[in-house]
Design an enzyme around this catalytic site. Structure first.
Site, PDB file in Angstrom:
ATOM      1  N   GLU A  51      -7.907  -0.401   2.098  1.00 55.26           N
ATOM      2  CA  GLU A  51      -7.686   0.932   1.876  1.00 55.26           C
ATOM      3  C   GLU A  51      -8.879   1.514   2.451  1.00 55.26           C
ATOM      4  OE1 GLU A  51      -5.292   2.151   0.642  1.00 55.26           O
ATOM      5  OE2 GLU A  51      -4.258   0.510  -0.164  1.00 55.26           O
ATOM      6  N   CYS A  73       0.877  -1.208  -0.024  1.00 57.19           N
ATOM      7  CA  CYS A  73       0.076  -0.094   0.077  1.00 57.19           C
ATOM      8  C   CYS A  73       0.875   1.200   0.032  1.00 57.19           C
ATOM      9  CB  CYS A  73      -0.887  -0.007   1.390  1.00 57.19           C
ATOM     10  SG  CYS A  73      -1.662   1.559   1.448  1.00 57.19           S
TER      11      CYS A  73
END
Length: 551
Positions: free
Chosen positions: A266, A109
């Site tokens: 996310e 990420c």
């Protein structure tokens, strides 16, 4: 090719007044617009030397500041490397060895590990203002919101949208939206927030916007690096971008990167969760290939509930469903499953794991055939040596359920037609009921109506002579004023706890059992312990938005 309004909306996604691109960006495409040919994916440059490693450590929060012309001092760099090695379970040597470089090259990420993404430039959006970098030499902290900015959303229903001009070309847009609905639902199943897809409101009114892009994308200050490394990034209380150079795949695929797993991660950032290096957590910064059964682990559930609280609410009825199973030797064993009913939905509770089943709630209509589809008053399992009968009650009627065929009887083996009036099958019992439970040892059904309880003898098919009685007389409170008194939602005998519980609102009262009496002889028989919160004993029984029920 998208028109000017679409491009403008894309540029505003990150809250930036960025100049228009010199040429149309290939990211603005979807399978529903096949006239736009997708550009071939770019590969991220591997981290293979000291300068690249320095940039990585700075980008993801391990180094104090971007390296200057000569890079950071050797001691500071070694300290940053040691910190990175330690959380990745590598020998903390401070040297940039092959194992450390390999860890840096794993897909991950784009949110830094030790601080949140910096806020976008003008025009400002307050909900995106995020914490500044930690002071030099500080250990990696949990990402915290800066002063004056909330750590969590204040609303209880959040809207989201996959921007049409930011859809991926790798999956049909309808499939992308379905996966995103599931990702939002997974969080909603463990916290008191609902997520609603909104395709009609102005973009500025949508709480969470999602889009795919490549390289310099959507006017965003963060640049995607191509496939193999950073696959997405997000802002606390803000938006989510996915790197369309990555090979995103649906949950049913074993190849590529699971869009579901990345989206759940996310969304966790948007809701306020930082990265963690706990094994099994969805909030680990690096991508872990999807397991056959993917769900939020215990630490993720507790972390999000620390921000938003636990799910609270009343239930129409709660019961254990007893079934007989034969083992490999032919011996019969009793098994049970616990069900919670509320309105038109139900949850199966996994007592062994102390949580609801992954994917619940489900509509009653889908799982229980032939009974009323909402607002069930009571369930009773009448269980003796000669009888094994299950009944659902609603209003002035009751239904008998055939566990073998998994449907309500229209006519049973004795020729009784269903549904039947409660007054016919259970003489002397009023309707509608509040709740009921069966005492197997006494072979009595206790029916509750307002402040009264009726004890019904199933062998003589009549109410006991001394009943009805006040609930407070049959089930006195250990603390007299700590009692539900009347209108109990559900009386539930739990085989997992070998105890009877009374539910009302979001609270429960446990009834004194034999073990309690043996340990504390002064306790009154059938006494009620002081009330406690249902959510403190039975975890994560959460509603979801109606639009996600079929996901």
């Amino acid at each position: 090719m998208p028109g000017a309004p679409a491009v403008l909306r894309a540029l505003l996604l990150c809250g930036l007044a960025a100049p228009p691109p010199a040429r149309p960006e290939p990211l603005l495409r979807s399978r529903d617009r096949p006239a736009l040919e997708p550009a071939p994916p770019r590969r991220a440059q591997p981290i293979a030397d000291l300068p690249a490693a320095q940039r990585f450590l700075s980008k993801y929060g391990w180094a104090d500041a971007p390296p200057g012309p000569r890079g950071p001092p050797a001691a500071a760099l070694a300290q940053a490397v040691r910190r990175f090695q330690k959380v990745n379970a590598l020998p903390a040597s401070g040297r940039l060895d092959a194992a450390t470089l390999a860890a840096m090259n794993r897909p991950r990420c784009g949110v830094p590990d030790t601080r949140a993404l910096p806020p976008p430039a003008a025009p400002p959006r307050p909900k995106r203002f995020l914490p500044p970098p930690p002071p030099p030499g500080a250990p990696p902290p949990e990402v915290a919101a800066p002063r004056g900015v909330p750590r969590a959303f204040a609303k209880r229903t959040l809207s989201w949208r996959l921007l049409g001009e930011g859809a991926s070309g790798q999956l049909a847009e309808a499939e992308q939206r379905r996966i995103l609905r599931l990702a939002f639902r997974m969080w909603s199943e463990v916290m008191p927030l609902d997520f609603r897809e909104d395709l009609a409101a102005p973009g500025a009114a949508v709480d969470i916007k999602l889009a795919f892009g490549r390289g310099r994308h959507l006017g965003c200050p963060r640049v995607f690096d191509g496939s193999g490394q950073e696959f997405a990034h997000a802002w606390r209380l803000g938006d989510i971008h996915f790197d369309d150079d990555e090979h995103f795949t649906p949950p049913t695929s074993d190849a590529g990167i699971s869009l579901l797993k990345v989206a759940v991660h996310e969304i966790g950032h948007v809701l306020g969760l930082p990265h963690t290096y706990r094994a099994g957590s969805i909030m680990q910064p690096n991508y872990v290939p999807q397991e056959p059964v993917f769900e939020l682990d215990w630490s993720d559930r507790k972390a999000i509930q620390k921000l938003y609280g636990s799910c609270e609410g009343s239930f129409d009825t709660v019961f254990d469903w007893i079934r007989k199973e034969r083992n490999q030797h032919g011996a019969v064993r009793m098994r049970f499953s616990t069900y919670f009913f509320r309105n038109s939905w139900y949850w199966l509770y996994e007592n062994r794991n102390n949580r609801t089943r992954y994917g619940d709630p489900i509509q009653i209509l889908s799982g229980w055939h032939g009974i009323p589809t909402q607002h069930i008053d009571a369930f009773v399992h009448l269980w003796t040596w000669r009888r094994d009968e299950r009944y659902f009650f609603k209003g002035n009627q009751y239904w008998r359920y055939d566990s073998d065929k998994d449907q309500a009887y229209t006519e049973d083996e004795q020729g009784n037609s269903y549904p039947k009036l409660i007054s016919e099958g259970f003489p002397g019992i009023p309707s509608p009921l509040d709740t009921a439970f069966y005492d197997r040892r006494k072979q009595l059904i206790y029916f509750f109506k307002e402040s009264l309880v009726f004890a019904f003898d199933v062998n003589r098919n009549q109410v006991l002579d001394s009943y009805p009685m006040k609930i407070t007389e049959v089930f006195p409170g250990i603390e007299p004023q700590n009692h539900p008194f009347r209108n109990i939602d559900s009386a539930y005998y739990s085989y997992a706890h070998n105890s009877l519980f009374f539910f009302k609102g979001s609270a429960y009262w446990k009834v004194v059992n034999d073990k309690d009496k043996q340990q504390h002889s002064w306790l009154p028989s059938n006494g009620l312990f002081p009330k406690q919160s249902i959510s403190e004993r039975w975890f994560d029984i959460c509603d979801v938005h109606a639009s996600t029920l079929t996901v």
